[in-house]
Design a protein around this motif. Structure first.
Motif, PDB file in Angstrom:
ATOM      1  N   VAL A 160       0.855  -1.191   0.000  1.00  0.00           N
ATOM      2  CA  VAL A 160       0.000   0.000   0.000  1.00  0.00           C
ATOM      3  C   VAL A 160       0.888   1.238   0.000  1.00  0.00           C
ATOM      4  O   VAL A 160       1.864   1.304   0.739  1.00  0.00           O
ATOM      5  N   ALA A 161       0.528   2.247  -0.790  1.00  0.00           N
ATOM      6  CA  ALA A 161       1.227   3.527  -0.777  1.00  0.00           C
ATOM      7  C   ALA A 161       0.615   4.378   0.334  1.00  0.00           C
ATOM      8  O   ALA A 161      -0.360   5.093   0.128  1.00  0.00           O
ATOM      9  N   GLN A 162       1.194   4.285   1.541  1.00  0.00           N
ATOM     10  CA  GLN A 162       0.599   4.902   2.725  1.00  0.00           C
ATOM     11  C   GLN A 162       0.479   6.419   2.627  1.00  0.00           C
ATOM     12  O   GLN A 162      -0.381   7.001   3.264  1.00  0.00           O
ATOM     13  N   PHE A 163       1.324   7.072   1.867  1.00  0.00           N
ATOM     14  CA  PHE A 163       1.266   8.528   1.734  1.00  0.00           C
ATOM     15  C   PHE A 163       0.203   8.974   0.722  1.00  0.00           C
ATOM     16  O   PHE A 163      -0.044  10.163   0.574  1.00  0.00           O
ATOM     17  N   CYS A 164      -0.394   8.041   0.009  1.00  0.00           N
ATOM     18  CA  CYS A 164      -1.387   8.364  -1.012  1.00  0.00           C
ATOM     19  C   CYS A 164      -2.691   7.631  -0.730  1.00  0.00           C
ATOM     20  O   CYS A 164      -3.028   6.658  -1.428  1.00  0.00           O
ATOM     21  N   PRO A 165      -3.419   8.071   0.273  1.00  0.00           N
ATOM     22  CA  PRO A 165      -4.679   7.406   0.580  1.00  0.00           C
ATOM     23  C   PRO A 165      -5.659   7.562  -0.585  1.00  0.00           C
ATOM     24  O   PRO A 165      -5.626   8.551  -1.306  1.00  0.00           O
ATOM     25  N   GLU A 166      -6.528   6.610  -0.716  1.00  0.00           N
ATOM     26  CA  GLU A 166      -7.486   6.644  -1.827  1.00  0.00           C
ATOM     27  C   GLU A 166      -8.527   7.717  -1.632  1.00  0.00           C
ATOM     28  O   GLU A 166      -8.860   8.190  -0.635  1.00  0.00           O
TER      29      GLU A 166
END
Length: 166
Positions: A160-166
């Motif tokens: 998961v790209a934690q800095f780019c929440p959906e």
């Protein structure tokens, strides 16, 4: 499992070793991660790779690791409670810095973009001054590179790209 030649050395994520694996990798634990806290960090600590000559003592490696960490915090304002470092121990022929054949260190930092040039220059100066003092490496034998990236370029776990929440 045995490390050969330019294999990866100890993994440093903290200030105290917890255990050593059978292949000689030191495992350190430093940060207690809370999933939501990562998104709140303005200046997440960079991922630092430090390459040293094989055969150095734990104290030598820890001195370099600690001095680089302190320099990042002091010159670029990164959080004190984050630390992401990998220290590789290399055979001399696998750690080539032009024609230098004495003690040498090569490091590479990957960090989120946005650090001003003056902060990076202060970091470079601080690192070589600190390493000259402890553990005694000639400033001319320290190479530092920095690569900046974006929020989407980080995944700390679970794909998961934690800095780019959906």
């Amino acid at each position: 499992m045995k490390l050969l030649g330019c294999g990866i050395g100890p993994l440093f994520l903290a200030s105290r070793p917890k255990h050593r694996s059978e292949c000689g990798i030191l495992i350190f634990h430093f940060h207690t991660w809370q999933p939501d806290s990562w998104l709140q960090l303005e200046g997440m600590m960079p991922f630092v790779t430090i390459n040293v000559l094989k055969g150095k003592s734990r104290d030598y490696i820890k001195a370099i690791s600690d001095e680089v960490n302190a320099a990042v915090i002091d010159t670029m304002g990164f959080p004190e409670d984050d630390r992401y470092q990998v220290v590789n121990e290399c055979d001399p022929e696998c750690l080539q810095l032009q024609k230098r054949d004495t003690d040498r260190v090569m490091m590479h930092l990957v960090m989120r973009g946005g650090q001003p040039a003056h902060a990076k220059k202060e970091f470079y100066a601080r690192v070589v001054e600190s390493l000259a003092r402890n553990p005694g490496i000639d400033p001319g034998n320290v190479m530092i590179t920095i690569t900046e990236n974006r929020d989407i370029d980080w995944s700390f776990q679970d794909g998961v790209a934690q800095f780019c929440p959906e």
